[in-house]
Design an enzyme around this catalytic site. Structure first.
Site, PDB file in Angstrom:
ATOM      1  N   ASP A 185       9.798   2.188   1.073  1.00  0.00           N
ATOM      2  CA  ASP A 185       8.674   2.852   1.412  1.00  0.00           C
ATOM      3  C   ASP A 185       8.521   3.094   3.052  1.00  0.00           C
ATOM      4  O   ASP A 185       7.870   2.152   3.630  1.00  0.00           O
ATOM      5  CB  ASP A 185       7.308   2.484   0.831  1.00  0.00           C
ATOM      6  CG  ASP A 185       6.026   3.278   1.106  1.00  0.00           C
ATOM      7  OD1 ASP A 185       6.042   4.126   1.986  1.00  0.00           O
ATOM      8  OD2 ASP A 185       5.228   3.028   0.559  1.00  0.00           O
ATOM      9  N   PHE A 216       0.788  -1.203  -0.051  1.00  0.00           N
ATOM     10  CA  PHE A 216      -0.011   0.002   0.048  1.00  0.00           C
ATOM     11  C   PHE A 216       0.839   1.280   0.113  1.00  0.00           C
ATOM     12  O   PHE A 216       1.655   1.545   1.085  1.00  0.00           O
ATOM     13  CB  PHE A 216      -0.949   0.097   0.999  1.00  0.00           C
ATOM     14  CG  PHE A 216      -1.864   1.206   1.088  1.00  0.00           C
ATOM     15  CD1 PHE A 216      -2.917   1.207   0.529  1.00  0.00           C
ATOM     16  CD2 PHE A 216      -1.331   2.368   1.858  1.00  0.00           C
ATOM     17  CE1 PHE A 216      -4.006   2.450   0.215  1.00  0.00           C
ATOM     18  CE2 PHE A 216      -2.406   3.521   1.748  1.00  0.00           C
ATOM     19  CZ  PHE A 216      -3.467   3.331   1.025  1.00  0.00           C
ATOM     20  N   LYS A 253       3.755  11.487   6.557  1.00  0.00           N
ATOM     21  CA  LYS A 253       3.129  11.449   7.941  1.00  0.00           C
ATOM     22  C   LYS A 253       3.841  12.100   8.993  1.00  0.00           C
ATOM     23  O   LYS A 253       3.893  13.204   9.028  1.00  0.00           O
ATOM     24  CB  LYS A 253       2.833   9.762   8.096  1.00  0.00           C
ATOM     25  CG  LYS A 253       1.959   9.199   6.808  1.00  0.00           C
ATOM     26  CD  LYS A 253       1.226   7.927   7.427  1.00  0.00           C
ATOM     27  CE  LYS A 253       0.399   7.408   6.157  1.00  0.00           C
ATOM     28  NZ  LYS A 253      -0.767   8.149   5.829  1.00  0.00           N
TER      29      LYS A 253
END
Length: 427
Positions: free
Chosen positions: A239, A154, A268
């Site tokens: 990632d 994801f 984030k």
């Protein structure tokens, strides 16, 4: 709690928050299935709803709130910079971007950084960098570059990214998709090596798969990936949008195996829970492929984001939050194991990124999260069977105890069909 009782409780709560929720439902796209709570304020590890009820945040916005809500140091950095200069675009230099990039490269050990906004933008930037490197440096024939990705990945919601997802819902109705991506099983280094061809540009991998259900690969996997990529002249690009900046008990999750990637995506937590801030970082020859006009972003690297990002990185180091995540994560795992409830089939993760697998024949993870909400704890289910426990890194042990005790009461309440007792105090 029986199904009927739980439905009645949720209906009563929904009626209380109906005004705000009704406006969302009437004017917004229905692309989220939110829990029936309307939040109005955050402070540290706590969130407060419109009625003043307090909840322990055990999700921290998918790691975006790693420093806690409204951390005074970060709010001060935001406020001070907003009063001076917020946005100029990269058409001009500012006094904030250079120091931010210097700190970011030092903390991660990478050579250069390209700032963006969302994590998905950082991934899109990495795709462009990997492809251009393949054509200009590795001499892959134009238009033939391939990027290998792991099943269960994801990386965001853009059409390119959902195009290489293995999740059917993320792809449904959004094609046609960009070619050039090859899937291999996550955690299988031999499968990666077998998939590499002379046209392979890079392997994109999450050190721990978050949205897939907090999936931790076998020990030694990342080290094997690093060796394979080096031997085949393939970029290893990690990632770490969810796992980076202390979340798993190290600055980067790949640090657990002493692995240094060729490229890295962050996001984030980099925005300190206040702004969307992301970056693609890479070694010199990879980043050198970008020349003026190749890539850009109106908001990427703006002085407001740079000031908050730099302050967040300094806070990470000063308060030793990675070490704190390791210690408190070990404690959380141990306390969860003590529950020994038959509904829990697995507990996995690193640091303060933990997934609790719930036996679907007992209850859905959504039902458990609804029960936790009633008990004063907010979290989110993933893939129907996993309860995510990823609190702000500033959480204390007594707050961890509260969350674990709440989970135990919820599970016992579901199995005994009795109401779950709420023990939070109104603020």
């Amino acid at each position: 709690m029986t199904t009927a009782a739980r439905a009645a409780a949720l209906h009563a709560r929904a009626a209380q928050v109906s005004s705000a929720v009704e406006l969302e439902n009437r004017h917004g796209a229905h692309n989220y299935h939110s829990l029936p709570v309307v939040l109005t304020r955050g402070d540290g590890v706590y969130l407060f709803d419109e009625h003043g009820r307090r909840y322990l945040d055990m999700m921290s916005a998918y790691s975006a709130v790693s420093f806690g809500h409204s951390h005074p140091v970060l709010v001060a950095a935001l406020t001070e910079q907003a009063g001076r200069l917020a946005i100029t675009s990269r058409a001009f230099h500012t006094d904030r971007l250079g120091p931010f990039l210097e700190t970011l490269c030092r903390v991660t050990g990478m050579a250069r950084a390209l700032p963006m906004n969302s994590g998905a933008e950082a991934v899109e930037t990495a795709i462009k960098a990997a492809r251009k490197w393949a054509y200009k440096v590795k001499r892959v024939p134009e238009g033939q570059a391939q990027i290998i990705v792991a099943e269960g990945n994801f990386a965001g919601r853009t059409t390119t990214i959902v195009g290489f997802s293995s999740e059917a819902q993320y792809r449904d109705g959004f094609g046609p998709f960009a070619p050039g991506f090859v899937h291999v099983p996550f955690g299988d280094a031999k499968a990666l090596e077998a998939a590499i061809t002379p046209n392979t540009a890079a392997f994109f991998v999450e050190p721990i798969q978050g949205e897939a259900g907090i999936i931790v690969p076998p020990a030694g996997y990342l080290k094997a990936v690093r060796e394979i990529c080096t031997r085949h002249n393939v970029l290893m690009i990690c990632d770490e949008v969810q796992t980076g900046l202390g979340r798993t008990g190290r600055t980067l999750a790949c640090d657990h195996e002493g692995v240094k990637p060729d490229g890295l995506m962050l996001g984030k937590a980099l925005g300190g829970g206040l702004l969307p801030v992301s970056a693609f970082l890479a070694r010199e020859d990879v980043m050198a492929q970008f020349t003026p006009g190749d890539h850009g972003s109106t908001f990427g690297g703006n002085p407001l984001a740079a000031a908050v990002g730099e302050a967040a990185l300094q806070l990470l180091e000063r308060e030793q939050l990675a070490q704190r995540a390791q210690e408190h994560g070990d404690y959380l795992m141990a306390q969860l194991a003590k529950l020994a409830h038959p509904a829990i089939t697995d507990i996995r993760g690193k640091g303060l990124l933990i997934g609790v697998e719930i036996d679907p024949s007992f209850a859905s993870a959504r039902a458990v999260c609804e029960g936790l909400m009633s008990a004063g704890v907010l979290s989110k289910d993933t893939h129907d069977t996993v309860v995510r426990l990823a609190p702000p890194l500033v959480i204390e042990r007594e707050q961890i105890d509260f969350a674990v005790q709440a989970l135990g009461r919820v599970l016992r309440g579901l199995s005994a069909t009795t109401p779950v007792r709420r023990e939070t105090a109104s603020a």
